[in-house]
Scaffold this active site. Sequence first.
Site, PDB file in Angstrom:
ATOM      1  N   TYR A 283      20.352  -1.865  36.433  1.00 16.54           N
ATOM      2  CA  TYR A 283      20.064  -3.064  36.368  1.00 16.54           C
ATOM      3  C   TYR A 283      20.237  -4.017  37.260  1.00 16.54           C
ATOM      4  O   TYR A 283      21.347  -4.327  37.649  1.00 16.54           O
ATOM      5  CB  TYR A 283      20.644  -3.596  34.789  1.00 16.54           C
ATOM      6  CG  TYR A 283      19.619  -4.800  34.100  1.00 16.54           C
ATOM      7  CD1 TYR A 283      18.963  -4.538  33.378  1.00 16.54           C
ATOM      8  CD2 TYR A 283      19.786  -6.017  34.673  1.00 16.54           C
ATOM      9  CE1 TYR A 283      17.979  -5.372  32.829  1.00 16.54           C
ATOM     10  CE2 TYR A 283      19.368  -7.058  34.321  1.00 16.54           C
ATOM     11  CZ  TYR A 283      18.148  -6.858  33.068  1.00 16.54           C
ATOM     12  OH  TYR A 283      17.451  -7.814  32.408  1.00 16.54           O
ATOM     13  N   TYR A 333      10.000  -6.502  36.727  1.00 17.38           N
ATOM     14  CA  TYR A 333      11.008  -6.761  36.057  1.00 17.38           C
ATOM     15  C   TYR A 333      10.767  -6.886  34.498  1.00 17.38           C
ATOM     16  O   TYR A 333      10.022  -7.651  33.939  1.00 17.38           O
ATOM     17  CB  TYR A 333      11.353  -8.335  36.241  1.00 17.38           C
ATOM     18  CG  TYR A 333      12.413  -9.075  35.614  1.00 17.38           C
ATOM     19  CD1 TYR A 333      13.665  -8.317  35.561  1.00 17.38           C
ATOM     20  CD2 TYR A 333      12.353 -10.085  34.904  1.00 17.38           C
ATOM     21  CE1 TYR A 333      14.893  -8.863  34.943  1.00 17.38           C
ATOM     22  CE2 TYR A 333      13.589 -10.516  34.065  1.00 17.38           C
ATOM     23  CZ  TYR A 333      14.681  -9.867  34.207  1.00 17.38           C
ATOM     24  OH  TYR A 333      15.863 -10.291  33.520  1.00 17.38           O
TER      25      TYR A 333
END
Length: 386
Positions: A283, A333
Amino acid sequence: MGTSIVGLGMTELGRVYGRSPRRLAADAVRLAAADAGLALGDLDGLLVSHGMGGSPGIELADTLGLRDLRLLALVNSYGATAGAMVSYAAMSVLNGSATTVACVFADAPLKPEQSAGSAYNRSSREWYGFGGMTAALGLRSVNSHYALAAQRHMARYGTTSEQLGAIAVATRAWASGNPLAQMREPITIEDHQASRWVSEPLHLLDCCLVSNGAIAVIVTSADRARDLARPPVHLWGWGQGHPGHRKERGSDFGLATGAAASGAAAMKMAGITTADVDVCELYDCYTYTVLVTLEDYGFCAKGEGGAFAASGALGPGGSLPTNTGGGQLSAYYMWGMTPLSEAVIQARGDGGRRQAPSTDVILVSGNGGILDHHSTLVVSPHEKGA
Protein backbone atom coordinates in the site's frame (compact mmCIF):
# COMPACT_ATOMS: atom_id res chain seq x y z
CA MET A 1 -9.49 -27.34 2.14
CA GLY A 2 -7.92 -24.10 0.97
CA THR A 3 -9.35 -20.94 -0.57
CA SER A 4 -8.58 -19.07 -3.75
CA ILE A 5 -9.24 -15.88 -5.66
CA VAL A 6 -10.85 -16.97 -8.92
CA GLY A 7 -12.16 -13.77 -10.50
CA LEU A 8 -10.83 -10.26 -10.99
CA GLY A 9 -12.96 -7.40 -12.32
CA MET A 10 -11.58 -3.93 -13.00
CA THR A 11 -13.52 -1.03 -14.49
CA GLU A 12 -11.89 1.90 -16.22
CA LEU A 13 -9.73 3.63 -13.62
CA GLY A 14 -8.60 7.21 -13.18
CA ARG A 15 -10.47 10.21 -14.57
CA VAL A 16 -13.62 8.23 -15.25
CA TYR A 17 -16.78 10.34 -15.13
CA GLY A 18 -20.48 9.79 -15.58
CA ARG A 19 -20.89 6.63 -13.49
CA SER A 20 -21.84 6.50 -9.81
CA PRO A 21 -19.81 4.41 -7.35
CA ARG A 22 -22.71 1.94 -7.17
CA ARG A 23 -22.77 1.50 -10.93
CA LEU A 24 -18.98 1.15 -11.03
CA ALA A 25 -19.12 -1.48 -8.28
CA ALA A 26 -21.82 -3.43 -10.09
CA ASP A 27 -19.75 -3.37 -13.28
CA ALA A 28 -16.67 -4.63 -11.42
CA VAL A 29 -18.57 -7.54 -9.83
CA ARG A 30 -20.02 -8.53 -13.21
CA LEU A 31 -16.53 -8.41 -14.75
CA ALA A 32 -15.09 -10.52 -11.92
CA ALA A 33 -17.82 -13.15 -12.30
CA ALA A 34 -17.30 -13.31 -16.06
CA ASP A 35 -13.54 -13.56 -15.53
CA ALA A 36 -14.08 -16.60 -13.31
CA GLY A 37 -16.61 -18.18 -15.67
CA LEU A 38 -19.39 -17.79 -13.09
CA ALA A 39 -22.91 -16.44 -13.31
CA LEU A 40 -24.00 -13.77 -10.85
CA GLY A 41 -26.43 -16.32 -9.44
CA ASP A 42 -23.46 -18.45 -8.36
CA LEU A 43 -22.54 -15.81 -5.77
CA ASP A 44 -23.88 -16.42 -2.27
CA GLY A 45 -21.76 -13.77 -0.55
CA LEU A 46 -21.07 -10.08 -1.14
CA LEU A 47 -18.72 -7.83 0.84
CA VAL A 48 -18.76 -4.14 -0.07
CA SER A 49 -16.31 -1.33 0.62
CA HIS A 50 -16.74 2.29 -0.40
CA GLY A 51 -14.47 5.29 -0.39
CA MET A 52 -15.11 8.91 0.48
CA GLY A 53 -18.57 9.18 -1.04
CA GLY A 54 -20.34 6.73 1.27
CA SER A 55 -21.65 4.59 -1.61
CA PRO A 56 -22.13 1.81 -2.52
CA GLY A 57 -23.54 0.00 0.49
CA ILE A 58 -25.27 -3.33 0.82
CA GLU A 59 -27.96 -2.09 -1.58
CA LEU A 60 -25.48 -3.16 -4.26
CA ALA A 61 -26.92 -6.67 -3.88
CA ASP A 62 -30.26 -5.42 -5.20
CA THR A 63 -28.56 -3.54 -8.03
CA LEU A 64 -26.94 -6.81 -9.09
CA GLY A 65 -30.16 -8.77 -8.64
CA LEU A 66 -28.57 -11.11 -6.10
CA ARG A 67 -30.97 -13.27 -4.11
CA ASP A 68 -30.72 -15.66 -1.17
CA LEU A 69 -27.27 -14.47 -0.12
CA ARG A 70 -25.74 -16.17 2.89
CA LEU A 71 -23.24 -13.40 3.53
CA LEU A 72 -23.76 -9.65 3.00
CA ALA A 73 -21.89 -6.85 4.76
CA LEU A 74 -20.37 -3.41 4.42
CA VAL A 75 -16.72 -3.52 5.54
CA ASN A 76 -14.51 -0.54 6.32
CA SER A 77 -11.04 -0.33 7.77
CA TYR A 78 -10.02 2.26 5.16
CA GLY A 79 -7.03 1.17 3.08
CA ALA A 80 -6.78 -2.10 5.00
CA THR A 81 -10.28 -3.12 3.91
CA ALA A 82 -9.43 -5.17 0.81
CA GLY A 83 -7.20 -7.54 2.76
CA ALA A 84 -9.76 -7.75 5.55
CA MET A 85 -12.61 -8.49 3.12
CA VAL A 86 -10.68 -11.28 1.42
CA SER A 87 -9.80 -12.86 4.75
CA TYR A 88 -13.46 -12.69 5.90
CA ALA A 89 -14.55 -14.22 2.59
CA ALA A 90 -11.96 -17.00 2.94
CA MET A 91 -13.01 -17.75 6.51
CA SER A 92 -16.66 -17.87 5.45
CA VAL A 93 -15.84 -20.37 2.73
CA LEU A 94 -13.76 -22.46 5.13
CA ASN A 95 -16.47 -22.60 7.80
CA GLY A 96 -19.29 -23.24 5.34
CA SER A 97 -21.08 -19.92 5.81
CA ALA A 98 -20.81 -19.23 2.07
CA THR A 99 -19.30 -20.84 -0.99
CA THR A 100 -18.58 -18.02 -3.44
CA VAL A 101 -18.00 -14.47 -2.19
CA ALA A 102 -17.47 -11.28 -4.18
CA CYS A 103 -15.44 -8.49 -2.54
CA VAL A 104 -15.68 -5.05 -4.16
CA PHE A 105 -14.39 -1.52 -3.66
CA ALA A 106 -15.68 1.51 -5.56
CA ASP A 107 -15.21 5.24 -5.31
CA ALA A 108 -15.60 8.33 -7.50
CA PRO A 109 -14.11 11.32 -5.64
CA LEU A 110 -12.86 13.05 -8.80
CA LYS A 111 -15.18 15.62 -10.34
CA PRO A 112 -14.67 17.18 -13.79
CA GLU A 113 -14.70 20.71 -12.41
CA GLN A 114 -12.45 20.08 -9.39
CA SER A 115 -8.75 19.46 -8.90
CA ALA A 116 -7.58 16.04 -7.74
CA GLY A 117 -6.18 17.63 -4.59
CA SER A 118 -9.59 18.89 -3.53
CA ALA A 119 -11.17 15.44 -3.62
CA TYR A 120 -9.98 14.51 -0.13
CA ASN A 121 -10.11 17.95 1.49
CA ARG A 122 -12.17 18.26 4.65
CA SER A 123 -14.51 21.14 5.22
CA SER A 124 -13.64 23.46 8.10
CA ARG A 125 -17.08 22.60 9.50
CA GLU A 126 -15.81 19.07 10.21
CA TRP A 127 -13.26 20.33 12.74
CA TYR A 128 -14.90 20.53 16.14
CA GLY A 129 -14.18 19.65 19.77
CA PHE A 130 -10.79 18.18 20.60
CA GLY A 131 -10.51 16.98 17.01
CA GLY A 132 -10.07 20.62 16.01
CA MET A 133 -6.91 21.02 18.08
CA THR A 134 -4.69 19.36 15.48
CA ALA A 135 -6.27 21.51 12.77
CA ALA A 136 -5.41 24.61 14.79
CA LEU A 137 -1.79 23.43 14.76
CA GLY A 138 -1.81 23.11 10.98
CA LEU A 139 -2.58 19.39 10.60
CA ARG A 140 -5.61 19.87 8.38
CA SER A 141 -5.16 17.06 5.88
CA VAL A 142 -4.06 13.45 5.54
CA ASN A 143 -0.98 14.78 3.75
CA SER A 144 0.04 16.73 6.83
CA HIS A 145 -0.32 13.75 9.14
CA TYR A 146 1.76 11.49 6.89
CA ALA A 147 4.32 14.27 6.54
CA LEU A 148 4.58 14.31 10.32
CA ALA A 149 5.13 10.53 10.34
CA ALA A 150 7.81 10.77 7.64
CA GLN A 151 9.51 13.63 9.45
CA ARG A 152 9.62 11.55 12.62
CA HIS A 153 11.29 8.68 10.75
CA MET A 154 13.80 11.07 9.22
CA ALA A 155 14.64 12.63 12.57
CA ARG A 156 15.17 9.26 14.24
CA TYR A 157 16.95 7.31 11.51
CA GLY A 158 18.40 9.86 9.10
CA THR A 159 16.09 8.86 6.26
CA THR A 160 16.37 11.32 3.38
CA SER A 161 14.02 12.77 0.80
CA GLU A 162 16.20 11.29 -1.95
CA GLN A 163 15.65 7.82 -0.45
CA LEU A 164 11.91 8.38 -0.57
CA GLY A 165 12.40 9.53 -4.14
CA ALA A 166 14.01 6.20 -5.00
CA ILE A 167 10.68 4.53 -4.19
CA ALA A 168 8.80 6.92 -6.48
CA VAL A 169 11.30 6.32 -9.30
CA ALA A 170 11.14 2.52 -8.96
CA THR A 171 7.35 2.55 -8.88
CA ARG A 172 7.15 4.72 -12.01
CA ALA A 173 9.55 2.38 -13.79
CA TRP A 174 7.12 -0.47 -13.18
CA ALA A 175 4.16 1.69 -14.26
CA SER A 176 5.74 2.22 -17.67
CA GLY A 177 4.84 -1.40 -18.44
CA ASN A 178 1.23 -1.13 -17.26
CA PRO A 179 -1.23 0.06 -19.92
CA LEU A 180 -3.79 0.89 -17.20
CA ALA A 181 -1.44 3.18 -15.27
CA GLN A 182 -2.36 6.86 -15.13
CA MET A 183 1.30 7.98 -15.02
CA ARG A 184 3.73 6.08 -17.26
CA GLU A 185 6.43 8.60 -18.14
CA PRO A 186 9.73 7.63 -16.41
CA ILE A 187 11.01 9.97 -13.69
CA THR A 188 14.38 10.56 -12.03
CA ILE A 189 15.45 11.48 -8.52
CA GLU A 190 15.98 15.00 -9.87
CA ASP A 191 12.37 15.08 -11.06
CA HIS A 192 11.25 13.97 -7.63
CA GLN A 193 13.27 16.64 -5.88
CA ALA A 194 12.03 19.33 -8.25
CA SER A 195 8.34 18.46 -7.76
CA ARG A 196 6.52 20.90 -5.53
CA TRP A 197 6.11 20.47 -1.82
CA VAL A 198 2.74 19.10 -0.74
CA SER A 199 3.54 19.00 2.96
CA GLU A 200 7.21 19.01 3.85
CA PRO A 201 9.02 16.57 3.68
CA LEU A 202 6.61 15.13 1.11
CA HIS A 203 6.92 16.27 -2.50
CA LEU A 204 4.15 15.86 -5.05
CA LEU A 205 5.85 12.70 -6.35
CA ASP A 206 5.78 11.22 -2.83
CA CYS A 207 1.97 11.24 -2.89
CA CYS A 208 -0.54 8.89 -4.48
CA LEU A 209 -2.97 9.64 -7.24
CA VAL A 210 -6.71 10.18 -6.89
CA SER A 211 -8.84 7.88 -9.05
CA ASN A 212 -12.41 6.94 -9.88
CA GLY A 213 -13.34 3.34 -10.55
CA ALA A 214 -14.02 -0.05 -8.99
CA ILE A 215 -12.28 -3.38 -8.53
CA ALA A 216 -13.77 -6.70 -7.42
CA VAL A 217 -12.40 -10.16 -6.66
CA ILE A 218 -14.21 -13.44 -6.07
CA VAL A 219 -13.16 -15.95 -3.39
CA THR A 220 -14.15 -19.62 -3.34
CA SER A 221 -12.71 -22.97 -2.31
CA ALA A 222 -9.51 -24.25 -3.87
CA ASP A 223 -11.36 -27.43 -4.87
CA ARG A 224 -13.93 -25.49 -6.86
CA ALA A 225 -11.28 -23.13 -8.24
CA ARG A 226 -9.64 -25.92 -10.22
CA ASP A 227 -12.64 -26.16 -12.55
CA LEU A 228 -13.14 -22.45 -13.23
CA ALA A 229 -12.07 -20.31 -16.17
CA ARG A 230 -8.88 -18.63 -14.96
CA PRO A 231 -5.82 -19.82 -13.02
CA PRO A 232 -6.64 -19.59 -9.30
CA VAL A 233 -4.64 -17.42 -6.93
CA HIS A 234 -4.39 -19.36 -3.70
CA LEU A 235 -4.65 -17.72 -0.28
CA TRP A 236 -1.91 -18.97 2.02
CA GLY A 237 -2.25 -16.59 4.93
CA TRP A 238 -3.71 -13.38 6.28
CA GLY A 239 -3.42 -11.09 9.26
CA GLN A 240 -4.42 -7.70 10.64
CA GLY A 241 -2.87 -5.13 12.97
CA HIS A 242 -4.60 -2.09 14.49
CA PRO A 243 -2.17 -0.27 16.81
CA GLY A 244 -4.37 2.76 17.45
CA HIS A 245 -1.50 5.27 17.58
CA ARG A 246 -1.76 8.09 20.07
CA LYS A 247 0.04 11.20 18.91
CA GLU A 248 1.72 11.97 22.19
CA ARG A 249 5.25 12.25 23.53
CA GLY A 250 6.95 8.87 23.70
CA SER A 251 4.66 7.16 21.16
CA ASP A 252 6.08 5.22 18.23
CA PHE A 253 3.97 7.11 15.67
CA GLY A 254 5.91 7.29 12.41
CA LEU A 255 8.44 4.72 13.55
CA ALA A 256 6.35 1.53 13.65
CA THR A 257 3.01 0.47 12.19
CA GLY A 258 0.44 -2.32 12.31
CA ALA A 259 2.40 -4.03 9.54
CA ALA A 260 4.59 -5.64 12.19
CA ALA A 261 1.73 -7.61 13.78
CA SER A 262 -0.22 -8.05 10.55
CA GLY A 263 2.73 -9.33 8.55
CA ALA A 264 3.93 -11.68 11.27
CA ALA A 265 0.46 -13.24 11.55
CA ALA A 266 0.04 -13.68 7.79
CA MET A 267 3.49 -15.14 7.28
CA LYS A 268 3.07 -17.53 10.22
CA MET A 269 -0.23 -18.79 8.80
CA ALA A 270 1.37 -19.18 5.38
CA GLY A 271 4.40 -20.95 6.82
CA ILE A 272 6.88 -18.56 5.21
CA THR A 273 9.48 -15.94 6.09
CA THR A 274 10.51 -12.83 4.21
CA ALA A 275 13.22 -14.90 2.53
CA ASP A 276 10.47 -16.82 0.69
CA VAL A 277 8.76 -13.73 -0.74
CA ASP A 278 9.29 -13.11 -4.46
CA VAL A 279 7.13 -10.01 -4.96
CA CYS A 280 5.65 -7.33 -2.70
CA GLU A 281 2.50 -5.40 -3.55
CA LEU A 282 2.46 -2.73 -0.83
CA TYR A 283 0.00 0.00 0.00
CA ASP A 284 1.75 3.15 -1.23
CA CYS A 285 -0.44 6.11 -0.40
CA TYR A 286 2.96 7.78 0.15
CA THR A 287 6.52 6.70 -0.54
CA TYR A 288 7.09 6.77 3.21
CA THR A 289 4.39 4.11 3.71
CA VAL A 290 6.29 1.67 1.50
CA LEU A 291 9.51 2.34 3.40
CA VAL A 292 8.09 1.79 6.88
CA THR A 293 6.09 -1.28 5.77
CA LEU A 294 9.21 -2.94 4.37
CA GLU A 295 10.91 -2.37 7.73
CA ASP A 296 8.00 -3.64 9.79
CA TYR A 297 7.64 -6.75 7.65
CA GLY A 298 11.32 -7.47 8.24
CA PHE A 299 12.75 -7.10 4.73
CA CYS A 300 15.34 -4.79 6.25
CA ALA A 301 16.21 -3.63 9.74
CA LYS A 302 14.34 -0.78 11.39
CA GLY A 303 15.80 2.48 10.12
CA GLU A 304 17.37 0.88 7.03
CA GLY A 305 14.36 1.20 4.71
CA GLY A 306 15.80 4.27 3.02
CA ALA A 307 19.08 2.60 2.16
CA PHE A 308 17.22 -0.52 1.01
CA ALA A 309 15.07 1.51 -1.38
CA ALA A 310 18.06 3.49 -2.65
CA SER A 311 19.89 0.24 -3.46
CA GLY A 312 17.55 -0.40 -6.39
CA ALA A 313 16.02 -3.49 -4.78
CA LEU A 314 12.41 -2.48 -5.47
CA GLY A 315 12.44 -1.65 -9.17
CA PRO A 316 12.68 -3.76 -12.33
CA GLY A 317 15.69 -6.05 -12.05
CA GLY A 318 15.87 -5.57 -8.28
CA SER A 319 16.02 -8.28 -5.64
CA LEU A 320 12.49 -7.55 -4.32
CA PRO A 321 10.11 -6.43 -7.10
CA THR A 322 7.65 -4.12 -5.39
CA ASN A 323 4.45 -2.54 -6.71
CA THR A 324 4.97 -4.00 -10.13
CA GLY A 325 1.96 -2.28 -11.69
CA GLY A 326 2.94 1.21 -10.59
CA GLY A 327 1.02 1.14 -7.33
CA GLN A 328 -1.06 4.03 -6.11
CA LEU A 329 1.78 6.45 -6.75
CA SER A 330 1.70 5.98 -10.53
CA ALA A 331 -1.07 3.58 -11.61
CA TYR A 332 -4.39 4.10 -9.83
CA TYR A 333 -5.69 4.64 -6.30
CA MET A 334 -8.30 2.05 -5.38
CA TRP A 335 -7.36 1.76 -1.70
CA GLY A 336 -6.24 -1.80 -0.87
CA MET A 337 -7.60 -3.16 -4.12
CA THR A 338 -4.67 -1.56 -5.95
CA PRO A 339 -2.01 -3.90 -4.49
CA LEU A 340 -4.41 -6.86 -4.43
CA SER A 341 -5.38 -6.58 -8.09
CA GLU A 342 -1.73 -6.42 -9.13
CA ALA A 343 -0.96 -9.49 -7.01
CA VAL A 344 -3.65 -11.41 -8.89
CA ILE A 345 -2.30 -10.22 -12.23
CA GLN A 346 1.25 -11.24 -11.31
CA ALA A 347 0.26 -14.62 -9.86
CA ARG A 348 -1.60 -15.44 -13.07
CA GLY A 349 1.36 -14.43 -15.21
CA ASP A 350 -0.64 -11.67 -16.88
CA GLY A 351 1.83 -8.84 -16.22
CA GLY A 352 3.13 -8.56 -19.78
CA ARG A 353 6.10 -6.18 -19.91
CA ARG A 354 5.99 -5.77 -16.15
CA GLN A 355 5.77 -9.45 -15.25
CA ALA A 356 8.11 -10.27 -12.36
CA PRO A 357 10.56 -13.13 -13.00
CA SER A 358 9.28 -15.21 -10.08
CA THR A 359 5.87 -15.04 -8.40
CA ASP A 360 5.69 -18.18 -6.26
CA VAL A 361 4.99 -16.14 -3.11
CA ILE A 362 3.46 -12.65 -3.19
CA LEU A 363 2.94 -10.46 -0.13
CA VAL A 364 0.10 -7.91 -0.25
CA SER A 365 -0.40 -5.07 2.23
CA GLY A 366 -3.16 -2.64 3.09
CA ASN A 367 -2.84 0.46 5.27
CA GLY A 368 -5.70 2.56 6.58
CA GLY A 369 -6.28 5.72 8.53
CA ILE A 370 -3.10 7.47 9.62
CA LEU A 371 -1.14 4.24 10.07
CA ASP A 372 -3.95 3.02 12.33
CA HIS A 373 -5.00 -0.11 10.45
CA HIS A 374 -3.12 -2.76 8.53
CA SER A 375 -3.93 -5.97 6.65
CA THR A 376 -1.65 -8.52 5.01
CA LEU A 377 -2.30 -11.34 2.56
CA VAL A 378 0.08 -14.02 1.30
CA VAL A 379 -0.97 -15.38 -2.09
CA SER A 380 0.50 -17.80 -4.60
CA PRO A 381 -0.27 -19.46 -7.94
CA HIS A 382 0.37 -22.75 -6.11
CA GLU A 383 -1.82 -24.48 -3.56
CA LYS A 384 -0.35 -24.36 -0.08
CA GLY A 385 1.73 -27.42 0.63
CA ALA A 386 1.63 -28.59 -2.98
